[in-house]
Design a protein around this motif. Sequence first.
Motif, PDB file in Angstrom:
ATOM      1  N   THR A  64       6.798  13.658  -0.597  1.00 40.26           N
ATOM      2  CA  THR A  64       6.975  13.814   1.053  1.00 40.26           C
ATOM      3  C   THR A  64       6.899  15.404   1.132  1.00 40.26           C
ATOM      4  O   THR A  64       5.362  15.258   1.845  1.00 40.26           O
ATOM      5  CB  THR A  64       7.575  13.128   1.233  1.00 40.26           C
ATOM      6  OG1 THR A  64       8.260  12.053   0.955  1.00 40.26           O
ATOM      7  CG2 THR A  64       7.947  13.745   2.989  1.00 40.26           C
ATOM      8  N   CYS A  97       4.815   0.331   6.469  1.00 46.90           N
ATOM      9  CA  CYS A  97       3.142   0.753   7.555  1.00 46.90           C
ATOM     10  C   CYS A  97       2.154   0.552   6.466  1.00 46.90           C
ATOM     11  O   CYS A  97       2.245   0.546   5.306  1.00 46.90           O
ATOM     12  CB  CYS A  97       3.379   2.763   8.125  1.00 46.90           C
ATOM     13  SG  CYS A  97       5.041   2.406   8.913  1.00 46.90           S
ATOM     14  N   ASN A  98       0.880   1.020   7.315  1.00 43.86           N
ATOM     15  CA  ASN A  98      -0.074   1.140   6.400  1.00 43.86           C
ATOM     16  C   ASN A  98      -1.121   1.895   6.303  1.00 43.86           C
ATOM     17  O   ASN A  98      -1.321   2.979   7.340  1.00 43.86           O
ATOM     18  CB  ASN A  98      -1.359  -0.414   6.844  1.00 43.86           C
ATOM     19  CG  ASN A  98      -3.436   0.284   5.970  1.00 43.86           C
ATOM     20  OD1 ASN A  98      -2.324   0.735   5.571  1.00 43.86           O
ATOM     21  ND2 ASN A  98      -3.763  -0.670   6.626  1.00 43.86           N
ATOM     22  N   PRO A  99      -0.936   2.487   5.600  1.00 37.03           N
ATOM     23  CA  PRO A  99      -1.402   4.681   4.930  1.00 37.03           C
ATOM     24  C   PRO A  99      -2.468   4.759   5.460  1.00 37.03           C
ATOM     25  O   PRO A  99      -3.386   5.531   5.200  1.00 37.03           O
ATOM     26  CB  PRO A  99      -1.227   5.245   4.247  1.00 37.03           C
ATOM     27  CG  PRO A  99      -1.132   3.939   3.406  1.00 37.03           C
ATOM     28  CD  PRO A  99      -0.429   2.624   4.004  1.00 37.03           C
ATOM     29  N   PHE A 109      12.235   6.790  -0.590  1.00 33.83           N
ATOM     30  CA  PHE A 109      10.970   7.412  -0.971  1.00 33.83           C
ATOM     31  C   PHE A 109      11.039   8.648  -1.657  1.00 33.83           C
ATOM     32  O   PHE A 109      12.498   9.729  -2.148  1.00 33.83           O
ATOM     33  CB  PHE A 109      10.739   7.747   0.562  1.00 33.83           C
ATOM     34  CG  PHE A 109       9.962   7.189   1.604  1.00 33.83           C
ATOM     35  CD1 PHE A 109       8.641   6.588   1.197  1.00 33.83           C
ATOM     36  CD2 PHE A 109      10.569   6.805   2.534  1.00 33.83           C
ATOM     37  CE1 PHE A 109       8.212   6.193   2.228  1.00 33.83           C
ATOM     38  CE2 PHE A 109       9.723   5.952   3.440  1.00 33.83           C
ATOM     39  CZ  PHE A 109       8.885   5.564   3.367  1.00 33.83           C
ATOM     40  N   SER A 145       7.642   2.545   5.319  1.00 37.08           N
ATOM     41  CA  SER A 145       7.395   1.664   3.826  1.00 37.08           C
ATOM     42  C   SER A 145       7.685   0.377   4.430  1.00 37.08           C
ATOM     43  O   SER A 145       6.657   0.043   3.486  1.00 37.08           O
ATOM     44  CB  SER A 145       8.414   1.284   3.426  1.00 37.08           C
ATOM     45  OG  SER A 145       9.498   0.748   4.251  1.00 37.08           O
ATOM     46  N   VAL A 197       4.157   7.433   8.084  1.00 38.62           N
ATOM     47  CA  VAL A 197       3.955   6.556   7.345  1.00 38.62           C
ATOM     48  C   VAL A 197       5.581   6.164   7.047  1.00 38.62           C
ATOM     49  O   VAL A 197       5.193   6.619   5.591  1.00 38.62           O
ATOM     50  CB  VAL A 197       2.698   5.998   6.548  1.00 38.62           C
ATOM     51  CG1 VAL A 197       1.851   6.295   7.694  1.00 38.62           C
ATOM     52  CG2 VAL A 197       2.971   6.673   5.264  1.00 38.62           C
ATOM     53  N   ARG A 210       0.983  -1.125   0.095  1.00 37.01           N
ATOM     54  CA  ARG A 210       0.051   0.106   0.130  1.00 37.01           C
ATOM     55  C   ARG A 210       1.114   1.009  -0.072  1.00 37.01           C
ATOM     56  O   ARG A 210       0.216   2.958  -0.587  1.00 37.01           O
ATOM     57  CB  ARG A 210      -1.155   0.065   1.458  1.00 37.01           C
ATOM     58  CG  ARG A 210      -2.295  -1.055   0.997  1.00 37.01           C
ATOM     59  CD  ARG A 210      -2.790  -1.724   2.323  1.00 37.01           C
ATOM     60  NE  ARG A 210      -2.033  -2.311   3.640  1.00 37.01           N
ATOM     61  CZ  ARG A 210      -2.448  -2.879   3.997  1.00 37.01           C
ATOM     62  NH1 ARG A 210      -3.529  -2.760   4.499  1.00 37.01           N
ATOM     63  NH2 ARG A 210      -1.128  -3.467   5.087  1.00 37.01           N
ATOM     64  N   MET A 211       2.360   1.111   0.223  1.00 35.07           N
ATOM     65  CA  MET A 211       3.144   2.055   0.326  1.00 35.07           C
ATOM     66  C   MET A 211       3.590   2.150  -1.262  1.00 35.07           C
ATOM     67  O   MET A 211       4.986   3.471  -1.582  1.00 35.07           O
ATOM     68  CB  MET A 211       4.175   2.289   1.294  1.00 35.07           C
ATOM     69  CG  MET A 211       3.906   1.762   2.760  1.00 35.07           C
ATOM     70  SD  MET A 211       3.235   3.553   3.008  1.00 35.07           S
ATOM     71  CE  MET A 211       4.203   5.133   2.648  1.00 35.07           C
ATOM     72  N   PRO A 268       4.302  10.322   3.641  1.00 30.97           N
ATOM     73  CA  PRO A 268       5.120   8.656   3.240  1.00 30.97           C
ATOM     74  C   PRO A 268       7.066   9.490   4.214  1.00 30.97           C
ATOM     75  O   PRO A 268       7.151  10.006   2.929  1.00 30.97           O
ATOM     76  CB  PRO A 268       5.006   8.653   1.782  1.00 30.97           C
ATOM     77  CG  PRO A 268       4.688  10.130   1.552  1.00 30.97           C
ATOM     78  CD  PRO A 268       4.052  10.493   2.355  1.00 30.97           C
ATOM     79  N   TYR A 299       4.364   5.488  -2.654  1.00 26.91           N
ATOM     80  CA  TYR A 299       5.706   6.777  -2.495  1.00 26.91           C
ATOM     81  C   TYR A 299       6.425   6.876  -2.512  1.00 26.91           C
ATOM     82  O   TYR A 299       7.356   7.474  -2.363  1.00 26.91           O
ATOM     83  CB  TYR A 299       4.581   7.065  -1.136  1.00 26.91           C
ATOM     84  CG  TYR A 299       3.646   7.415  -0.886  1.00 26.91           C
ATOM     85  CD1 TYR A 299       3.172   8.007  -0.907  1.00 26.91           C
ATOM     86  CD2 TYR A 299       2.320   6.215   0.249  1.00 26.91           C
ATOM     87  CE1 TYR A 299       1.304   8.209  -1.103  1.00 26.91           C
ATOM     88  CE2 TYR A 299       1.391   6.517   0.122  1.00 26.91           C
ATOM     89  CZ  TYR A 299       0.067   7.510  -0.181  1.00 26.91           C
ATOM     90  OH  TYR A 299      -0.719   6.739   0.218  1.00 26.91           O
TER      91      TYR A 299
END
Length: 253
Positions: A104, A210-212, A99, A208, A206, A84-85, A220, A88
Amino acid sequence: MIKFKRLLLYPEKFTPSLRLLSSAIAPQPVETTTSTELAQLNNSVKKEVLKHPDYFDVHNLFTVKDLFEAQVHYGHRDGSLDKRMLPYIYGSRLGHIIFDLDKTAEYLRDALNVVAHIAYRDGVILFFLRSPQNAHLVERYAKECGEFAHTRFWRGGVFTNAEKQFGAVTRLPDLCIFLSTLNTVLTQHTAVRDCAKMSIATIGIVDSNCNPNFITYPVPGNDDSPAAIEFYCKLFKEAILRGKNKRKEHLGL
């Protein structure tokens, strides 16, 4: 049912005007500003603040170079990426995810603008971080800008069952800022879920892994490095102070 305090925003001080008739010796009675005129002026100020793309000048608080120097671009190792990342991510180098700092910067500026608006309207802002290594930074910066921080174990029900927990009607925060959205490397911070349940707006850094999806305004970036955490804290502190100072200016304090 949670009761929120209602604030009268933008009260203004008006000096009544005297109209002197050229043919009269004595002045006419003083004309006072009506409540309708005051409400119209309040609405015009509100519209000016809300419609302005950057009323508090938060876009000039940092550059992409500042993000790079604060190590915001460093993610976790390739194998830990949460799919989900992917929107970004710029790429990977030497086994670590990098990133896209242009994205960002865009998301961080939006988040800072929200922070300033919440502070301008006298909202309650609560900082979160579950890392003992950087907890002192978050607590110090939250105190310096007159807001709150929680860096210890999060007890379930503080938001979702606040009246029972505290034995009284409790005002919940208007905005929660998560310097990291994780409790551990693998589990999400419980307060993220509780904020979503109670419709409390959230800003979250968030990484890399993580769930945003549960964050209202995801940013990010690196959520581990002390340099990055202090950089975020400085930015949020300055945005809060700009909002509060503008509020005092409009209130004539």
